[in-house]
Design an enzyme around this catalytic site. Sequence first.
Site, mmCIF file in Angstrom:
data_model
loop_
_atom_site.group_PDB
_atom_site.id
_atom_site.type_symbol
_atom_site.label_atom_id
_atom_site.label_comp_id
_atom_site.label_asym_id
_atom_site.label_seq_id
_atom_site.Cartn_x
_atom_site.Cartn_y
_atom_site.Cartn_z
ATOM 1 N N HIS A 76 112.127 65.067 63.225
ATOM 2 C CA HIS A 76 112.907 64.439 64.314
ATOM 3 C C HIS A 76 114.186 65.069 64.530
ATOM 4 O O HIS A 76 115.313 64.637 65.304
ATOM 5 C CB HIS A 76 113.215 63.034 63.809
ATOM 6 C CG HIS A 76 112.304 61.952 63.649
ATOM 7 N ND1 HIS A 76 111.809 61.415 62.644
ATOM 8 C CD2 HIS A 76 111.499 61.857 64.869
ATOM 9 C CE1 HIS A 76 110.873 60.567 63.064
ATOM 10 N NE2 HIS A 76 110.662 60.593 64.368
ATOM 11 N N GLU A 118 102.782 60.257 75.435
ATOM 12 C CA GLU A 118 103.729 61.198 75.952
ATOM 13 C C GLU A 118 102.742 62.253 76.906
ATOM 14 O O GLU A 118 103.229 62.591 78.062
ATOM 15 C CB GLU A 118 104.336 62.195 74.952
ATOM 16 C CG GLU A 118 105.413 61.317 74.138
ATOM 17 C CD GLU A 118 104.706 60.414 73.096
ATOM 18 O OE1 GLU A 118 103.641 60.538 72.860
ATOM 19 O OE2 GLU A 118 105.553 59.549 72.522
HETATM 20 C C1 LIG Z 1 104.490 60.956 69.414
HETATM 21 C C2 LIG Z 1 105.579 59.924 68.936
HETATM 22 N N1 LIG Z 1 105.967 59.166 69.933
HETATM 23 C C3 LIG Z 1 106.799 58.103 69.816
HETATM 24 C C4 LIG Z 1 107.140 57.760 68.284
HETATM 25 C C5 LIG Z 1 108.166 56.758 68.279
HETATM 26 N N2 LIG Z 1 107.583 55.597 67.902
HETATM 27 C C6 LIG Z 1 107.859 55.340 66.230
HETATM 28 S S1 LIG Z 1 106.723 54.195 65.798
HETATM 29 C C7 LIG Z 1 106.377 53.593 67.481
HETATM 30 C C8 LIG Z 1 105.914 52.271 67.454
HETATM 31 C C9 LIG Z 1 104.299 52.336 67.072
HETATM 32 O O1 LIG Z 1 103.668 51.202 67.068
HETATM 33 P P1 LIG Z 1 102.233 50.861 66.416
HETATM 34 O O2 LIG Z 1 101.657 51.994 66.450
HETATM 35 O O3 LIG Z 1 101.820 49.663 67.103
HETATM 36 O O4 LIG Z 1 102.719 50.525 64.936
HETATM 37 P P2 LIG Z 1 103.574 49.487 64.313
HETATM 38 O O5 LIG Z 1 104.905 50.027 64.348
HETATM 39 O O6 LIG Z 1 103.345 48.316 65.091
HETATM 40 O O7 LIG Z 1 103.298 49.414 62.815
HETATM 41 C C10 LIG Z 1 107.003 54.514 68.462
HETATM 42 C C11 LIG Z 1 106.857 54.385 69.733
HETATM 43 C C12 LIG Z 1 106.672 58.733 67.422
HETATM 44 N N3 LIG Z 1 106.965 58.594 66.226
HETATM 45 N N4 LIG Z 1 105.758 59.531 67.693
#
Ligand SMILES: Cc1ncc(C[n+]2csc(CCOP(=O)(O)OP(=O)(O)O)c2C)c(N)n1
Lengths: 367, 433
Positions: free
Chosen positions: A157, A88
């Site tokens: 959230h 972000e």
């Molecule tokens: C600061 C922030 N930005 C966006 C999100 C929304 N979000 C939650 S999980 C995720 C994907 C994360 O992917 P990764 O780190 O590869 O973990 P995986 O789900 O593949 O285990 C996103 C974008 C969040 N929780 N926090």
Amino acid sequence: MALKSSPVLFGWLTRLSRRNFSTSKALAAKPVAVRDALNQAIDEEMEKDEKVFIMGEEVALYDGAYKVTRGLWKKYGDKRVIDTPITEAGFAGIAVGAAFAGLKPICEFMTFNFSMQAIDHVINSAAKTFYMSAGKVPVPVVFRGPNGAAAGVAAQHSQCFAAWYSHCPGLKVLMPYSSEDAKGLMKAAIRDPDPVVVLENEMLYGVPFPMSDEALSPDFVLPIGKAKIERPGDHITVVCAGKAIDTALEAATTLAGNHGIECEIINLRSIRPLDFQAIARSISKTHHLITVEQGWPQSGIGAEICARVMESSAFFELDAPAWRVTGADVPMPYATTLEAHALPRAQDVVAAATAVLGNKISAASSQ
Amino acid sequence: MALKTSAGFLRLKHLKQVVRLLSAHTRPETVINGGKPAEFPGAKAPYVTQMKFLNETSYDPIPIYRVMENNGEIIDSREEPNIENETLINMYNTMVQLNNMDKILYESQRQGRISFYMTNYCEEGIHVGSAAALSPRDLVFAQYREVGVFLYRGVTVTELVNQCYGNHEDPGKGRQMPVHYGSKQFNLVTISSPLATQMPQAVGAAYAFKRVPNNDRCVICFFGEGAASEGDAHAAFNFAATLDCPVIMFCRNNGYAISTPAIEQYRGDGIAARGPSLGIQTVRVDGTDLLAVYNAVSRAREYAVTNNKPVLIEAMSYRVGHHSTSDDSSAYRSLEEIKKWNTDESPVQKFKLYLEHKGLWDVESDKTWNKEARNIVIKTMQEAEKKKLPNWKEMLEDVYYDMPPRIQKQMQQMEEHLKKYPEHYPLDQYQSD
Ligand SMILES: Cc1ncc(C[n+]2csc(CCOP(=O)(O)OP(=O)(O)O)c2C)c(N)n1
Ligand SMILES: [Mg+2]
């Protein structure tokens, strides 16, 4: 978490039937969901101005976590609809820099909760650069996304950042309620030469509101800084924005039916600049004031409005102290029942309105 | 820097490549600065006369350490860890338990019994392999897709299910969304939603450990390859290195961050490539190979605790399930793509085959345990649904360490109120003092 919760659908269905009853006046008007109105606004402005582009997590191929950018990537391609890595602070900074360089970026936060990662770019760069550059570098960027409580997504959230962003000079802060608000304010935000924060609401995305032919036209745009009287009334002024308007409208129906009290509901539309004139005008008619917001009470929007009343001749128009109906002063609980009680409910507004009108505010209850 | 590849840790290999890289920069006959390297405060390096840009193809890709073949056979017997049979079986059982929990809780979300869920398929080896290699006193910062670590540590299925249901036995007092587990008793920091915030925090905790005389604990921090894009990730790496902290930064690279494939998340050679560039011991492992993960984490732990230094591990795998119950991954990937990760590349299957080769497991025992693991979850779930909701008093607690007088007053008023009008409240549904 990406929060695409199904309660939206439920709300949508109940709203659909309710709305069909109450909008006989707008028979010709077409029901459009807030999500689609936002989409239309962004699409029209992208069509009109090559400089407009949108970026954020999942906005392209996935159509946005909440589908606000549906179809835009297909239409405008990678150059103008950009999926970003999960940074972000990074893409907010990219958007600000692109605005310095003359583009008109729209920066989507998956939710405003995650904008906290990027807030330095918004406050210290977007909001101040025009001033610091002696008026040479405007920053026509839009930061947008769902703000405030969704449903069942707990403390991290479910926050409303209206008060946070509206604190900062240099920013404009908009909070649409209906589809017309959403479209007109989003278009105004994109066209505006200043940085604008548009605080949407996930629970409203799926809600259809009637839109007039005028609002559906690509020329439709709303002025920034002008409130709308959502419901006229003589007895008490109810100031609110975004989702809180739903609560206030529901309360107004009860108050009119059960208590013979007519609320004048002011939909702020714009938190900064704040249309204080509209509020003062209404107070001079009703002589009573309450505010309704989902955010926390301390230093909130209601606090700001009350302070302005105190500092102006509107104070002398009041027949009773003003009262704020706000979110509870706690991190949002996860439990459905507690969540409902942590947010302003229609019965809270009814209670506040009757207390203010009955001049029954006690020292104990005002805390 | 010429990359030094190795199975366990950095062993100088590819010497030829080092030479090739340097000779490309300097004509062999020239001697610069009397043959002495440069001594800038920010870099000690040889001078060269030929300018050359470096990019990701200047180095070999960081190799992926494996111990087992897909059929469960050990590739190099020297790399087979020495783990007791009983522990091996416990490790496998945990993976199966996790699988069954995922299946049933995912279904229960679909049926509206819980509000949210996230599955862990294809990452079971990462969870169990790493947890088994750690000391139970090591502190774990998880992202959210690491519940196998919790299970292996000793958190019960019951506690996990209670968290998802938010009943009065939820150790988190029903305050968080499902899967946001935590356990102080088992040294598992409560999961927090904003991505990557656990990373600098883990380094901070490791710094606190380091200050304890004769420290023998380390911190492990799990994060996804998507979360690694947050600025916090870089801050964490840099601080871990400059503060010399005993922390294992463990990346679960499962190829996706919701719909964003790894290829759009970053360029270059993945997360592991960032380690050496920041002065961090780094290794990349096959995350579907439990034994490889186990070896990497046990050696990383030993190194971190002995030297007070960080280690970066990148474990490669694949996110077989949808991102969460809010996601439908068919919108951005094909079923075909998923298939091999459920079969040949399944960490559970590979480890099962390994146990079978060792004569520790067979079809019959697998059937029996799967059935039992399933029953444990179903039974727990049925009980969780019947359990009382949390004590109402908990709704007023824990915002501040000391309850503010205003809240104390509300508590007292509420107590009196409930005493007076108990018939108006469903008090029997809530736990009482
Ligand atoms: C600061 C922030 N930005 C966006 C999100 C929304 N979000 C939650 S999980 C995720 C994907 C994360 O992917 P990764 O780190 O590869 O973990 P995986 O789900 O593949 O285990 C996103 C974008 C969040 N929780 N926090
Ligand atoms: Mg991932």
